[in-house]
Design a protein around this motif. Structure first.
Motif, PDB file in Angstrom:
ATOM      1  N   UNK A   1      15.560  12.201  -6.343  1.00 17.98           N
ATOM      2  CA  UNK A   1      15.432  13.450  -5.360  1.00 17.98           C
ATOM      3  C   UNK A   1      13.773  13.197  -5.212  1.00 17.98           C
ATOM      4  N   UNK A   2      12.908  12.787  -5.903  1.00 12.22           N
ATOM      5  CA  UNK A   2      11.711  12.694  -5.408  1.00 12.22           C
ATOM      6  C   UNK A   2      11.666  11.769  -5.461  1.00 12.22           C
ATOM      7  N   UNK A   3      12.090  10.115  -5.089  1.00 13.54           N
ATOM      8  CA  UNK A   3      12.048   9.339  -4.988  1.00 13.54           C
ATOM      9  C   UNK A   3      12.634   9.880  -3.227  1.00 13.54           C
ATOM     10  N   UNK A   4      13.262  10.148  -2.952  1.00 11.38           N
ATOM     11  CA  UNK A   4      13.793  10.725  -1.934  1.00 11.38           C
ATOM     12  C   UNK A   4      12.240  11.069  -0.752  1.00 11.38           C
ATOM     13  N   UNK A   5      12.165  12.547  -1.697  1.00  9.06           N
ATOM     14  CA  UNK A   5      11.309  13.807  -0.907  1.00  9.06           C
ATOM     15  C   UNK A   5       9.871  12.281  -0.868  1.00  9.06           C
ATOM     16  N   UNK A   6       9.300  11.671  -1.747  1.00 11.53           N
ATOM     17  CA  UNK A   6       8.138  10.328  -1.439  1.00 11.53           C
ATOM     18  C   UNK A   6       8.525   8.902  -0.229  1.00 11.53           C
ATOM     19  N   UNK A   7       9.590   9.243  -0.472  1.00  9.65           N
ATOM     20  CA  UNK A   7       9.837   8.050   0.696  1.00  9.65           C
ATOM     21  C   UNK A   7       9.627   8.940   2.270  1.00  9.65           C
ATOM     22  N   UNK A   8      10.454  10.303   2.225  1.00 12.59           N
ATOM     23  CA  UNK A   8      10.349  10.668   3.592  1.00 12.59           C
ATOM     24  C   UNK A   8       9.218  11.346   4.034  1.00 12.59           C
ATOM     25  N   UNK A   9       8.113  11.186   3.137  1.00  7.69           N
ATOM     26  CA  UNK A   9       6.584  11.504   3.113  1.00  7.69           C
ATOM     27  C   UNK A   9       5.502   9.968   3.424  1.00  7.69           C
ATOM     28  N   UNK A  10       6.034   9.549   3.015  1.00  9.51           N
ATOM     29  CA  UNK A  10       5.342   7.916   3.182  1.00  9.51           C
ATOM     30  C   UNK A  10       6.437   7.191   4.507  1.00  9.51           C
ATOM     31  N   UNK A  11       7.912   7.414   4.332  1.00 12.49           N
ATOM     32  CA  UNK A  11       8.783   6.742   5.863  1.00 12.49           C
ATOM     33  C   UNK A  11       7.850   7.005   6.932  1.00 12.49           C
ATOM     34  N   UNK A  12       7.967   8.960   7.171  1.00  8.68           N
ATOM     35  CA  UNK A  12       7.258   8.925   8.443  1.00  8.68           C
ATOM     36  C   UNK A  12       5.627   8.389   9.092  1.00  8.68           C
ATOM     37  N   UNK A  13       4.928   8.109   8.030  1.00 14.48           N
ATOM     38  CA  UNK A  13       4.596   7.976   8.476  1.00 14.48           C
ATOM     39  C   UNK A  13       4.397   5.930   8.850  1.00 14.48           C
ATOM     40  N   UNK A  14       5.417   5.468   8.054  1.00 16.47           N
ATOM     41  CA  UNK A  14       4.967   3.920   8.224  1.00 16.47           C
ATOM     42  C   UNK A  14       6.325   3.705   9.049  1.00 16.47           C
ATOM     43  N   UNK A  15       7.092   4.334   9.291  1.00 14.73           N
ATOM     44  CA  UNK A  15       8.010   4.045  10.613  1.00 14.73           C
ATOM     45  C   UNK A  15       7.616   3.984  11.694  1.00 14.73           C
ATOM     46  N   UNK A  16       6.366   4.623  12.209  1.00 18.71           N
ATOM     47  CA  UNK A  16       5.916   4.797  13.634  1.00 18.71           C
ATOM     48  C   UNK A  16       5.453   3.253  13.650  1.00 18.71           C
ATOM     49  N   UNK A  17       5.058   2.561  12.446  1.00 17.64           N
ATOM     50  CA  UNK A  17       4.275   0.977  13.300  1.00 17.64           C
ATOM     51  C   UNK A  17       5.055   0.552  13.112  1.00 17.64           C
ATOM     52  N   UNK A  18       4.863  -0.821  13.741  1.00 22.44           N
ATOM     53  CA  UNK A  18       5.759  -2.012  13.786  1.00 22.44           C
ATOM     54  C   UNK A  18       4.932  -3.524  13.210  1.00 22.44           C
ATOM     55  N   UNK A  19       6.236  -3.963  12.590  1.00 21.15           N
ATOM     56  CA  UNK A  19       5.397  -5.277  11.927  1.00 21.15           C
ATOM     57  C   UNK A  19       4.694  -5.466  11.186  1.00 21.15           C
ATOM     58  N   UNK A  20       3.531  -5.933  11.479  1.00 18.83           N
ATOM     59  CA  UNK A  20       2.605  -6.351  10.317  1.00 18.83           C
ATOM     60  C   UNK A  20       1.813  -5.044   9.753  1.00 18.83           C
ATOM     61  N   UNK A  21       1.855  -3.762  10.241  1.00 23.23           N
ATOM     62  CA  UNK A  21       0.875  -2.765  10.718  1.00 23.23           C
ATOM     63  C   UNK A  21       2.160  -2.086   9.215  1.00 23.23           C
ATOM     64  N   UNK A  22       3.549  -1.734   9.250  1.00 23.53           N
ATOM     65  CA  UNK A  22       4.775  -1.768   8.562  1.00 23.53           C
ATOM     66  C   UNK A  22       4.289  -2.003   6.907  1.00 23.53           C
ATOM     67  N   UNK A  23       3.880  -2.938   7.641  1.00 24.34           N
ATOM     68  CA  UNK A  23       4.334  -4.155   6.285  1.00 24.34           C
ATOM     69  C   UNK A  23       2.515  -3.741   5.178  1.00 24.34           C
ATOM     70  N   UNK A  24       1.643  -4.050   5.743  1.00 22.88           N
ATOM     71  CA  UNK A  24       0.217  -3.706   5.339  1.00 22.88           C
ATOM     72  C   UNK A  24       0.139  -2.316   5.326  1.00 22.88           C
ATOM     73  N   UNK A  25       1.235  -1.363   5.591  1.00 21.65           N
ATOM     74  CA  UNK A  25       0.549   0.401   5.478  1.00 21.65           C
ATOM     75  C   UNK A  25       1.561   0.942   4.259  1.00 21.65           C
ATOM     76  N   UNK A  26       2.975   0.075   3.902  1.00 19.38           N
ATOM     77  CA  UNK A  26       3.688   0.190   3.093  1.00 19.38           C
ATOM     78  C   UNK A  26       2.692  -0.405   1.318  1.00 19.38           C
ATOM     79  N   UNK A  27       1.896  -1.005   1.676  1.00 22.16           N
ATOM     80  CA  UNK A  27       0.996  -2.022   0.446  1.00 22.16           C
ATOM     81  C   UNK A  27       0.311  -0.679   0.128  1.00 22.16           C
ATOM     82  N   UNK A  28      -0.805  -0.539   0.837  1.00 25.29           N
ATOM     83  CA  UNK A  28      -1.659   0.631   0.783  1.00 25.29           C
ATOM     84  C   UNK A  28      -0.677   1.118   0.397  1.00 25.29           C
TER      85      UNK A  28
END
Length: 336
Positions: free
Chosen positions: A93-120
């Motif tokens: 449940x904790x992982x799902x909540x964090x993934x929801x918060x991080x993903x809400x930002x990252x999945x708006x991005x495309x390709x290399x920007x998505x990759x590096x923001x997840x790394x950040x």
């Protein structure tokens, strides 16, 4: 139950029975440890392939959720002592909540920007782990061990019972992910991967589809982290470092992104190569990198993808030869 789901369930049951029988055939503790590591990393890599292979989203920060699963589970068990199944559910449940918060930002991005923001985001979490010494233990890792109270007659302090528990989580996790990629959602995710513009015209919410896949991948990656934390009875900053994500990407590329079990094949190959090369070579990192490079340049795709394509090409050639012979037979019949 639909026939493909029943077939997958039977395959999963067969796989679990084979894994359960392995310790009966040998007394080697190394085999037990190897399968537990395969379970942890196999779930981690397969969850990454939900993003890479099925979603077309290459994440360089997926280790965030592997490390979070290990640390969250370890801290929950140390601080609360709650039953292990409940602690695992809370960790997911904790992982799902964090993934929801991080993903809400990252999945708006495309390709290399998505990759590096997840790394950040991963490096941010890694820095927090290092800095939050009273809770995480800092660069020394989560110290004091992880309590393993018995539940339902299962004692995970026993390595063989931990082995069976890890094998069961592996099979259940793979079956769940297999069901996801075979469901209408899985085919929708492929459509979004191949042509998001057309998917949007058809009324599909591209953002929501990608975000759902991101959350699911984070949950299953954290389950792999739970298994690893039980195996080492702790959690360490390396679990959430960028090299962990790089290892998962290597595994996926090594085994294949098209075949569902490709990441599992890649996990077994990488661990075998790593264990063998570490024993026989002093500069094992250099040798291991060269071997992986040979795989990548020689096959130009994952090993299991290569095997499946080879089988399909062979079947096509055999069918063409059969059709040609049948056509020649008809021609001879007409001529006579």
């Amino acid at each position: 139950m639909k026939r493909p789901a029943l077939r997958d369930a039977l395959c999963g049951l067969t796989a679990f029975l084979i894994l359960a029988a392995l310790p009966l055939l040998t007394t080697s503790s190394a085999l037990v440890d190897f399968v537990i590591r395969c379970a942890a990393l196999g779930l981690f890599a397969t969850s990454l392939n939900l993003l890479v292979g099925y979603g077309g989203m290459v994440s360089f920060g997926h280790g965030l959720f592997f490390g979070m699963g290990a640390y969250s589970f370890g801290i929950i068990m140390q601080r609360t002592g709650m039953p292990i199944p409940l602690a695992i559910l809370l960790t997911l449940a904790v992982a799902a909540a964090v993934a929801l918060a991080v993903g809400a930002i990252c999945v708006r991005l495309k390709e290399i920007y998505f990759a590096f923001v997840t790394l950040a985001f991963q490096m941010l979490v890694h820095s927090m782990i290092i800095a939050w010494v009273p809770v995480t233990g800092g660069d020394q890792g989560l110290r004091g061990g992880i309590p393993r109270p018995s539940f339902l007659g299962i004692n995970l302090a026993d390595q063989k019972q931990l082995y069976l528990f890890s094998a069961a989580l592996l099979v259940l996790g793979l079956l769940a992910m297999r069901h996801i990629v075979s469901s209408p959602f899985g085919y929708t995710l492929r459509m979004v991967r191949d042509n998001p513009t057309r998917a949007g015209f058809l009324g599909i919410n591209v953002y929501r589809t990608r975000l759902t896949a991101f959350v699911l991948a984070g949950v299953f990656a954290s389950l792999g982290g739970v298994i690893m934390s039980l195996f080492v009875s702790g959690a360490y900053p390396e679990f959430s470092f960028w090299t962990m994500s790089g290892e998962a990407v290597f595994i996926v590329m090594l085994g294949g992104t098209v075949a569902f079990l490709g990441p599992m094949v890649g996990t077994v190959l990488l661990l075998l190569l790593n264990d063998f090369v570490t024993r026989v070579a002093e500069h094992h990192g250099l040798v291991l990198g060269a071997v992986i490079l040979l795989f990548a340049l020689g096959l130009r795709k994952g090993l299991l993808d290569f095997v499946l394509d080879w089988r399909a090409a062979r079947r096509t050639r055999a069918q063409a030869v059969s059709d040609k012979i049948a056509g020649e037979g008809k021609m001879e019949g007409v001529a006579t």
